[in-house]
Design a protein around this motif. Sequence first.
Motif, mmCIF file in Angstrom:
data_model
loop_
_atom_site.group_PDB
_atom_site.id
_atom_site.type_symbol
_atom_site.label_atom_id
_atom_site.label_comp_id
_atom_site.label_asym_id
_atom_site.label_seq_id
_atom_site.Cartn_x
_atom_site.Cartn_y
_atom_site.Cartn_z
ATOM 1 N N ILE A 45 0.807 -1.221 0.000
ATOM 2 C CA ILE A 45 0.000 0.000 0.000
ATOM 3 C C ILE A 45 0.843 1.277 0.000
ATOM 4 C CG2 ILE A 45 -1.967 -1.085 1.140
ATOM 5 C CD1 ILE A 45 -0.988 0.197 3.753
ATOM 6 N N GLY A 46 2.148 1.139 0.143
ATOM 7 C CA GLY A 46 2.967 2.341 0.153
ATOM 8 C C GLY A 46 4.435 2.059 0.371
ATOM 9 N N VAL A 47 5.224 3.133 0.356
ATOM 10 C CA VAL A 47 6.666 3.028 0.564
ATOM 11 C C VAL A 47 7.101 4.129 1.535
ATOM 12 C CG1 VAL A 47 7.035 2.089 -1.753
ATOM 13 C CG2 VAL A 47 7.199 4.565 -1.391
ATOM 14 N N PHE A 48 8.326 4.035 2.018
ATOM 15 C CA PHE A 48 8.871 5.097 2.864
ATOM 16 C C PHE A 48 10.393 5.056 2.778
ATOM 17 C CE2 PHE A 48 8.894 1.373 5.583
ATOM 18 C CZ PHE A 48 10.113 1.463 6.251
ATOM 19 N N THR A 49 11.006 6.197 3.029
ATOM 20 C CA THR A 49 12.458 6.295 3.062
ATOM 21 C C THR A 49 12.891 6.777 4.440
ATOM 22 O OG1 THR A 49 12.572 8.609 2.349
ATOM 23 C CG2 THR A 49 12.446 6.925 0.609
ATOM 24 N N GLU A 50 14.169 6.938 4.629
ATOM 25 C CA GLU A 50 14.689 7.446 5.896
ATOM 26 C C GLU A 50 14.097 8.819 6.219
ATOM 27 O OE1 GLU A 50 19.231 5.735 5.989
ATOM 28 O OE2 GLU A 50 18.714 7.241 4.478
ATOM 29 N N GLU A 52 11.080 9.999 5.643
ATOM 30 C CA GLU A 52 9.761 9.875 6.264
ATOM 31 C C GLU A 52 9.874 9.392 7.709
ATOM 32 O OE1 GLU A 52 9.413 10.848 2.598
ATOM 33 O OE2 GLU A 52 10.114 8.761 2.810
ATOM 34 N N ILE A 53 10.823 8.497 7.950
ATOM 35 C CA ILE A 53 11.029 8.001 9.312
ATOM 36 C C ILE A 53 11.464 9.130 10.236
ATOM 37 C CG2 ILE A 53 12.490 6.532 10.751
ATOM 38 C CD1 ILE A 53 10.339 4.993 9.294
ATOM 39 N N LEU A 54 12.412 9.935 9.767
ATOM 40 C CA LEU A 54 12.888 11.058 10.577
ATOM 41 C C LEU A 54 11.770 12.057 10.835
ATOM 42 C CD1 LEU A 54 16.413 11.724 9.010
ATOM 43 C CD2 LEU A 54 15.911 10.778 11.268
ATOM 44 N N PHE A 55 10.979 12.319 9.797
ATOM 45 C CA PHE A 55 9.846 13.224 9.949
ATOM 46 C C PHE A 55 8.861 12.680 10.983
ATOM 47 C CE2 PHE A 55 5.431 14.200 8.809
ATOM 48 C CZ PHE A 55 5.440 15.587 8.937
ATOM 49 N N GLY A 56 8.604 11.375 10.911
ATOM 50 C CA GLY A 56 7.669 10.755 11.844
ATOM 51 C C GLY A 56 8.137 10.843 13.281
ATOM 52 N N LEU A 57 9.431 10.627 13.488
ATOM 53 C CA LEU A 57 9.977 10.699 14.837
ATOM 54 C C LEU A 57 9.941 12.122 15.376
ATOM 55 C CD1 LEU A 57 13.057 8.310 14.429
ATOM 56 C CD2 LEU A 57 10.932 7.835 15.675
ATOM 57 N N GLN A 58 10.283 13.082 14.526
ATOM 58 C CA GLN A 58 10.316 14.480 14.956
ATOM 59 C C GLN A 58 8.921 15.033 15.220
ATOM 60 O OE1 GLN A 58 12.510 16.464 11.849
ATOM 61 N NE2 GLN A 58 14.502 15.900 12.691
ATOM 62 N N ILE A 67 2.851 8.020 7.942
ATOM 63 C CA ILE A 67 3.920 8.685 7.188
ATOM 64 C C ILE A 67 4.208 8.037 5.823
ATOM 65 C CG2 ILE A 67 5.076 9.459 9.302
ATOM 66 C CD1 ILE A 67 7.120 7.128 8.704
ATOM 67 N N LEU A 68 3.583 6.897 5.536
ATOM 68 C CA LEU A 68 3.895 6.203 4.281
ATOM 69 C C LEU A 68 3.506 7.034 3.065
ATOM 70 C CD1 LEU A 68 1.143 4.951 2.753
ATOM 71 C CD2 LEU A 68 1.193 3.408 4.692
#
Length: 215
Positions: A45-50, A52-58, A67-68
């Motif tokens: 259903i989707g993808v993510f990169t580093e 998006e992960i950093l954005f999600g954590l922040q 965040i996907l």
Amino acid sequence: MIVKEVMARTSLKFYENDLIEEVAKSLVKQSLKGGLVYNHFDSLIGVFTETEILFGLQSRQTRLKEILLPSFKMIEETAKINEVDFGLNCMNPVMNREGVIVGYITKEQYLEAYAKNTQIQLKHLDAIFNSTHNGILSIDATGNITSINPPAEKMAKTTKEKAIGEFLTDVVLPAGLLEVVRTGKGHTEKYRAGKRTYITNRSPIIDENKVIGAV
């Protein structure tokens, strides 16, 4: 160069309800730049990169589904890099001939491979350009010389270093290439220079229906 030579090959699956913090740890452990996200039906259903992960954590997001990136294009691992339509996505999943998803390729991996592939092609073309027995010379839309191979250097009694950037008729007498640039129409002509007779084949160089030079 084909996709499977540069892609990230992984069977690791992430799910939409996975915790972002735990996913971040998995990326570090597996040395991955991102991942593919599935739902509880095991459908992609989707993808993510580093990023998006950093954005999600922040931003204190908790689940991958927050965040996907839902936009992606499925790419075949045997596709040639220079023929891939990557789109605007930061990452695309990759599948094998059986339709099984075997990993992903990031925008950075694609662009780096595309640039390398282009350099290799240019080296091949350059080798052909310099080894052919026919003299080849090209100009841009303003009439300045952009390339000249060794046989053409010999005919014009000049060198590449002296000719590149100079106006055509300051280097060679025949001005037919200027007419090709002006009209956009190629032609063949026979002419004499000293004791020799030459046959020239002149063609326009066109980009997006606009004449940008001649050869």
